[in-house]
Design a protein around this motif. Structure first.
Motif, PDB file in Angstrom:
ATOM      1  N   ILE A 110      -1.585   6.779  -2.369  1.00 16.73           N
ATOM      2  CA  ILE A 110      -2.812   6.029  -2.683  1.00 16.73           C
ATOM      3  C   ILE A 110      -3.631   6.764  -3.739  1.00 16.73           C
ATOM      4  N   PHE A 114      -4.814   5.811  -7.623  1.00 16.81           N
ATOM      5  CA  PHE A 114      -6.183   5.920  -8.131  1.00 16.81           C
ATOM      6  C   PHE A 114      -6.235   6.794  -9.388  1.00 16.81           C
ATOM      7  N   CYS A 140     -13.259  11.034   3.659  1.00 15.00           N
ATOM      8  CA  CYS A 140     -13.274  10.139   2.502  1.00 15.00           C
ATOM      9  C   CYS A 140     -12.723  10.869   1.277  1.00 15.00           C
ATOM     10  N   GLN A 142     -11.997  10.488  -2.790  1.00 14.89           N
ATOM     11  CA  GLN A 142     -12.501   9.689  -3.901  1.00 14.89           C
ATOM     12  C   GLN A 142     -11.895  10.107  -5.238  1.00 14.89           C
ATOM     13  N   ALA A 182      -1.561   0.318  -2.802  1.00 15.84           N
ATOM     14  CA  ALA A 182      -2.573   1.171  -2.174  1.00 15.84           C
ATOM     15  C   ALA A 182      -3.216   0.460  -0.982  1.00 15.84           C
ATOM     16  N   LYS A 183      -3.466  -0.823  -1.144  1.00 14.87           N
ATOM     17  CA  LYS A 183      -4.071  -1.597  -0.064  1.00 14.87           C
ATOM     18  C   LYS A 183      -3.141  -1.672   1.145  1.00 14.87           C
ATOM     19  N   THR A 186      -3.064   1.618   2.911  1.00 12.18           N
ATOM     20  CA  THR A 186      -4.339   1.832   3.602  1.00 12.18           C
ATOM     21  C   THR A 186      -4.381   1.077   4.919  1.00 12.18           C
ATOM     22  N   ILE A 193     -10.368   0.922   1.824  1.00 17.46           N
ATOM     23  CA  ILE A 193     -10.590   1.231   0.416  1.00 17.46           C
ATOM     24  C   ILE A 193     -11.923   0.634  -0.012  1.00 17.46           C
ATOM     25  N   PHE A 205     -12.982   4.820  -6.765  1.00 18.59           N
ATOM     26  CA  PHE A 205     -12.159   4.317  -5.665  1.00 18.59           C
ATOM     27  C   PHE A 205     -12.233   5.329  -4.529  1.00 18.59           C
ATOM     28  N   SER A 206     -12.537   4.833  -3.336  1.00 16.54           N
ATOM     29  CA  SER A 206     -12.657   5.691  -2.161  1.00 16.54           C
ATOM     30  C   SER A 206     -11.678   5.254  -1.089  1.00 16.54           C
ATOM     31  N   LEU A 207     -11.033   6.211  -0.460  1.00 12.17           N
ATOM     32  CA  LEU A 207     -10.146   5.968   0.675  1.00 12.17           C
ATOM     33  C   LEU A 207     -10.760   6.629   1.896  1.00 12.17           C
TER      34      LEU A 207
END
Length: 217
Positions: A110, A114, A140, A142, A182-183, A186, A193, A205-207
């Protein structure tokens, strides 16, 4: 998918035909064939990931050090950013963070997506920030860039398959599948996300990965 595959197939066929007509340019057309084969391979790999129905097994979730994961990503991407004239920075928590029990491969993939996007759309000389923040309930990760940003309209659709948004954030090396992948990763992680505007321009973009509750709460 058929539309995305049609272009490299046409270019490969055209290069093969041209090799018969211009044999002295075999190396030139061979390079085109290799490049287009590489693009097709990446597209097929992405499609296989998106169409896979597999769920992560219990064994795929394991304790790992998120700081080590970020440092490895930073060291991998630093020379790539330097060749593009970009400044890659990393920001880690001041305090030691305990191991995170999750899937490090999914998280790494992921964050690579990003970072790839940030590199593709950041102007020369700008910086990209790879960051970790820890709160009581989540970790988190980022990636912040200072590129052209993403319009409000595109934010609603950016995670759809093959969606590439406005032309300023489009290039032929990207199929519009990365954020869809990535989605999916996640969702398998039970995370989230977030897409926000970077202060001063660009996008972040944050995970977010939830931490297990303590004491059975």
């Amino acid at each position: 998918a058929s539309h995305e595959l049609r272009t490299p197939i046409m270019l490969i066929q055209g290069a093969v035909d041209s090799m018969d007509v211009f044999p002295e340019k075999t190396d030139y057309f061979g390079k085109i064939i290799r490049n287009e084969c590489s693009r097709m391979r990446e597209l097929v790999k992405d499609l296989l990931i998106l169409t896979s129905s597999s769920e992560p097994s219990a064994g795929s979730f394991q304790p790992f050090d998120p700081v080590t994961l970020l440092m490895e990503l930073y060291e991998s991407y630093l020379p790539l950013c330097q060749t593009k004239g970009l400044i890659l920075r990393i920001e880690l928590p001041d305090e030691y963070t305990a191991d995170l029990k999750s899937n490090p491969f999914y998280i790494s993939q992921i964050l690579r997506i990003f970072l790839d996007n940030a590199m593709a759309f950041s102007p020369t000389g700008r910086d990209i920030l790879l960051k970790e923040q820890v709160s009581k309930n989540s970790v988190c990760f980022q990636v912040m860039d200072h590129g052209p940003g993403i319009t409000a309209e595109d934010k609603q659709q950016i995670f759809q398959k093959f969606y590439r948004g406005d032309k300023s954030r489009t290039d032929k090396e990207h199929f519009g599948l990365g954020l869809s992948i990535a989605k999916k990763y996640t969702l398998l992680l039970g995370g989230q996300i977030l897409l926000t505007d970077t202060e001063g321009g660009g996008c972040t973009f944050s995970l977010k990965i939830p931490l297990p509750r303590r004491g059975g709460d």
